[in-house]
Scaffold this active site. Structure first.
Site, mmCIF file in Angstrom:
data_model
loop_
_atom_site.group_PDB
_atom_site.id
_atom_site.type_symbol
_atom_site.label_atom_id
_atom_site.label_comp_id
_atom_site.label_asym_id
_atom_site.label_seq_id
_atom_site.Cartn_x
_atom_site.Cartn_y
_atom_site.Cartn_z
ATOM 1 N N SER A 9 11.205 84.300 48.090
ATOM 2 C CA SER A 9 11.252 85.342 47.062
ATOM 3 C C SER A 9 10.398 84.916 45.883
ATOM 4 O O SER A 9 10.633 83.856 45.280
ATOM 5 C CB SER A 9 12.690 85.554 46.592
ATOM 6 O OG SER A 9 12.672 86.262 45.364
ATOM 7 N N HIS A 32 9.135 87.974 50.124
ATOM 8 C CA HIS A 32 10.190 88.856 49.639
ATOM 9 C C HIS A 32 9.874 89.244 48.193
ATOM 10 O O HIS A 32 9.735 88.380 47.322
ATOM 11 C CB HIS A 32 11.522 88.112 49.724
ATOM 12 C CG HIS A 32 12.724 88.904 49.348
ATOM 13 N ND1 HIS A 32 13.372 89.757 50.228
ATOM 14 C CD2 HIS A 32 13.428 88.959 48.188
ATOM 15 C CE1 HIS A 32 14.419 90.299 49.622
ATOM 16 N NE2 HIS A 32 14.486 89.835 48.378
ATOM 17 N N ASP A 34 11.057 91.319 44.954
ATOM 18 C CA ASP A 34 12.229 91.925 44.319
ATOM 19 C C ASP A 34 11.808 92.897 43.226
ATOM 20 O O ASP A 34 11.263 92.496 42.198
ATOM 21 C CB ASP A 34 13.109 90.834 43.705
ATOM 22 C CG ASP A 34 13.786 89.984 44.768
ATOM 23 O OD1 ASP A 34 14.536 90.548 45.577
ATOM 24 O OD2 ASP A 34 13.557 88.754 44.778
ATOM 25 N N MET A 36 13.110 95.371 40.425
ATOM 26 C CA MET A 36 14.320 95.648 39.632
ATOM 27 C C MET A 36 13.966 96.583 38.483
ATOM 28 O O MET A 36 12.889 96.457 37.893
ATOM 29 C CB MET A 36 14.872 94.348 39.054
ATOM 30 C CG MET A 36 15.164 93.284 40.103
ATOM 31 S SD MET A 36 15.945 91.865 39.332
ATOM 32 C CE MET A 36 15.997 90.723 40.715
ATOM 33 N N HIS A 65 12.358 94.394 48.476
ATOM 34 C CA HIS A 65 13.796 94.542 48.198
ATOM 35 C C HIS A 65 13.915 95.351 46.917
ATOM 36 O O HIS A 65 13.663 94.846 45.821
ATOM 37 C CB HIS A 65 14.439 93.148 48.038
ATOM 38 C CG HIS A 65 15.891 93.206 47.707
ATOM 39 N ND1 HIS A 65 16.601 92.111 47.260
ATOM 40 C CD2 HIS A 65 16.795 94.226 47.771
ATOM 41 C CE1 HIS A 65 17.869 92.446 47.046
ATOM 42 N NE2 HIS A 65 18.003 93.729 47.337
ATOM 43 N N MET A 67 15.831 96.910 44.165
ATOM 44 C CA MET A 67 17.083 96.956 43.404
ATOM 45 C C MET A 67 16.908 97.972 42.290
ATOM 46 O O MET A 67 16.821 97.633 41.103
ATOM 47 C CB MET A 67 17.412 95.555 42.864
ATOM 48 C CG MET A 67 17.933 94.632 43.961
ATOM 49 S SD MET A 67 17.780 92.896 43.510
ATOM 50 C CE MET A 67 16.060 92.639 43.930
ATOM 51 N N MET A 136 23.806 90.990 50.924
ATOM 52 C CA MET A 136 23.609 90.183 49.712
ATOM 53 C C MET A 136 24.669 89.087 49.634
ATOM 54 O O MET A 136 25.863 89.363 49.783
ATOM 55 C CB MET A 136 23.689 91.053 48.458
ATOM 56 C CG MET A 136 22.528 92.025 48.254
ATOM 57 S SD MET A 136 20.895 91.247 48.159
ATOM 58 C CE MET A 136 21.079 90.195 46.712
ATOM 59 N N PHE A 142 19.463 88.307 39.785
ATOM 60 C CA PHE A 142 18.875 87.049 39.317
ATOM 61 C C PHE A 142 18.772 86.019 40.438
ATOM 62 O O PHE A 142 19.617 86.007 41.340
ATOM 63 C CB PHE A 142 19.726 86.465 38.177
ATOM 64 C CG PHE A 142 19.841 87.411 37.012
ATOM 65 C CD1 PHE A 142 18.857 87.448 36.028
ATOM 66 C CD2 PHE A 142 20.910 88.295 36.927
ATOM 67 C CE1 PHE A 142 18.939 88.344 34.974
ATOM 68 C CE2 PHE A 142 20.998 89.199 35.871
ATOM 69 C CZ PHE A 142 20.017 89.222 34.895
ATOM 70 N N GLY A 144 18.646 81.905 41.645
ATOM 71 C CA GLY A 144 19.339 80.684 41.271
ATOM 72 C C GLY A 144 20.855 80.761 41.211
ATOM 73 O O GLY A 144 21.489 79.888 40.622
ATOM 74 N N ASP A 174 20.318 87.132 51.412
ATOM 75 C CA ASP A 174 19.544 86.940 50.184
ATOM 76 C C ASP A 174 20.486 86.497 49.074
ATOM 77 O O ASP A 174 21.421 87.219 48.723
ATOM 78 C CB ASP A 174 18.864 88.280 49.835
ATOM 79 C CG ASP A 174 18.006 88.214 48.574
ATOM 80 O OD1 ASP A 174 17.766 87.111 48.053
ATOM 81 O OD2 ASP A 174 17.570 89.301 48.134
ATOM 82 N N GLY A 175 20.206 85.307 48.543
ATOM 83 C CA GLY A 175 20.990 84.788 47.422
ATOM 84 C C GLY A 175 21.630 83.455 47.750
ATOM 85 O O GLY A 175 22.463 83.370 48.644
ATOM 86 N N GLY A 176 21.184 82.411 47.050
ATOM 87 C CA GLY A 176 21.798 81.093 47.205
ATOM 88 C C GLY A 176 21.486 80.400 48.519
ATOM 89 O O GLY A 176 22.207 79.486 48.917
HETATM 90 C C1 DX5 Z 1 18.451 88.402 43.597
HETATM 91 C C2 DX5 Z 1 17.230 88.612 44.449
HETATM 92 C C3 DX5 Z 1 16.887 87.454 45.289
HETATM 93 C C4 DX5 Z 1 16.566 86.184 44.525
HETATM 94 C C5 DX5 Z 1 17.143 85.065 45.331
HETATM 95 O O1 DX5 Z 1 18.904 89.606 43.124
HETATM 96 O O2 DX5 Z 1 17.430 89.720 45.302
HETATM 97 O O3 DX5 Z 1 15.857 87.763 46.201
HETATM 98 O O4 DX5 Z 1 15.215 85.950 44.332
HETATM 99 O O5 DX5 Z 1 17.022 83.891 44.612
HETATM 100 P P1 DX5 Z 1 17.698 82.533 45.087
HETATM 101 O O6 DX5 Z 1 17.154 82.211 46.446
HETATM 102 O O7 DX5 Z 1 17.275 81.572 44.043
HETATM 103 O O8 DX5 Z 1 19.177 82.773 45.114
HETATM 104 ZN ZN ZN Z 2 16.007 89.962 46.931
#
Ligand code: DX5
Ligand code: ZN
Length: 220
Positions: A9, A32, A34, A36, A65, A67, A136, A142, A144, A174-176
């Protein structure tokens, strides 16, 4: 298991050096991206003009993606830009099937994303309409954040529905995602992994290789 896809991402990349940051992930499967809108999520990133430039210089195809609110209005435009895959949120559309069909008609893969609080039930029988389901594993908005282990039962439900259907729909998380959590998500049925901070927090090429190794060590 089919080979895992690793989609870095660029949310965690340096936004003023995007061309170099994209070149650094040439060994990834897709990038990826994002989007937003400061409305669907409390953060703002980019829109079509920047995505168009990313599309022009990226060494790998785009995994969008979105959002954003009112996906019905905005999502088709990203398919028209040439994105390989366009994922919109279940919570942001009036008619997910109609929107997915529109995206496919334009020529992109259609994906549906579910926030952590969204019930998977209504979407399990709609798998034939989608090329990808994004579960998700953090609240969107965000990079991290910490991986939500309690999303694994939801992922398993999609994995079971996929197995029952015989469809080759990709299951994305996606996420963490890190070298520690990727195998947990793979075990629950994911085959497509987004990683932002885990990739751009170090030498991207090395981090992508580390993630591939961590997921390959896991076997069904
Ligand atoms: C969060 C995004 C993710 C984000 C993941 O809303 O959709 O794609 O970049 O970041 P990490 O891999 O750091 O959790
Ligand atoms: Zn994402």
């Amino acid at each position: 298991m089919t080979a895992a896809r690793i989609n870095p991402s660029i949310l965690s990349a340096d936004f003023v050096n995007l061309q170099a940051e994209l070149a650094a992930i040439a060994s990834a499967d897709l990038v990826h991206v994002d989007v937003m809108d400061n409305h669907f999520v409390p953060n703002l990133t980019m829109g079509p003009p920047i995505v168009e430039r990313i599309q022009a210089v990226s060494p790998v195809p785009l995994d969008m993606h979105l959002m954003i609110s009112d996906a019905d209005r905005w999502a088709p435009g990203y398919a028209e830009l040439g994105a390989y895959s366009v994922t919109f949120h279940a919570e942001a559309t009036e008619d997910p099937v109609k929107l997915a069909r529109r995206i496919r008609e334009i020529g992109a893969r259609a994906g549906i994303a579910l926030k952590p609080g969204t019930d998977p039930e209504p979407y399990l029988e709609l798998l034939p309409e989608f090329d990808q389901v994004l579960v998700m594993t953090v609240e969107p908005g965000f990079g991290g954040q910490k991986f939500m282990h309690d999303m694994m039962p939801k992922l398993r439900r999609f994995a079971d529905a996929k197995a029952a259907s015989g469809l080759d729909v990709w299951l994305q998380v996606d996420g963490g995602i890190t070298v520690d959590t990727i195998a947990i998500a793979a075990e629950a049925g994911a085959d497509t992994f987004v990683a932002g901070s885990a990739v751009y927090g170090g030498v991207p090429e090395d981090r992508i290789a580390d993630l591939r190794r961590a997921v390959a060590n896991h076997s069904h």
